[in-house]
Design a protein around this motif. Sequence first.
Motif: not given
Length: 292
Positions: A11-15, A42-50, A52-62
């Motif tokens: 959780t809390g993967a955005s910066s 993260a609450r906003r998966p779009e904040a994890l775009a970098d 996702a570009a690395e191949g990491i699965r990103v999910l919405h989670l609040d």
Amino acid sequence: MSGRSRAILLTGASSSTGMSSGTGRAAALRLHRAGWPVYATARRPEALADLAAEGIRVLHLDVNDEESMTAAVEKISAEHGAVGTLINNAAYSLNGTIGETPIDEVRSQFETNLFGLCRLTQLVLPGMRAQGGGRVVMMSSIFGQFATPGRGYYQATKHALEAVGDSLRLEVARDNIKVVLIEPSPVLGGFVPMSVADLGMTGQERTGLYDDFWKYFVDWHGAYRETDHPTGRGRMAVRAETVAKVIEKAVTSERPRIRYRIGVPSRLLPRMRWTIGDALFERFVRAFFPIP
């Protein structure tokens, strides 16, 4: 962890400024590059775009939203059988004095930093038990060991997290679920206010009692803003990448420690307090930290 899920829910993967120390992002990258199936949230998966570009699965989670937590756990369980490791990293730092911070803001702080974390932990435990084990990593802080003025409610959530982690570890040991607490020293660039306006206290009662204190509070934290070439107190801080390296140890070690204290301050201050006693330790806090 042979034969069990290796999937990591973090959780809390955005910066995002004010909402993260950057350790979640650094840990996600490190674990992914080591070959672990990481689900960064993260609450906003779009904040994890970098990520996702690395191949990491990103999910919405609040962590304040039961539906999103349940959906994330169910998705990982459908793909891997269960959540193998939960890294409870989501948190933010509420600035404010004990007497002036509106109680609704205090409740929000506890909802994010403690209650949401507890509920997510409850959601992953059945799957871990069913597969014969798992791991829960709790991101605490040096301020889970003592408190200072201006962030008492944030620090209270970390004190509470310490108790939850210790209790949970004893409760689930028979299920082969390991619970680890991480206590970093201040992280360079993490939760560092840039100005008084950046403290996010717009909802607080303005009495003027602490105006000088807040100006000093911001100036004092300047030492932790210099992430490239820290000076003074900043040299005692740690980097997000250093914390991520320890998180990897907590995840991968066959026999992880109960606590990982990262950096000289986090290792030294508990011993110092035990050695010199509460009265002298408070004198140290008064001398070193911003005091009204």
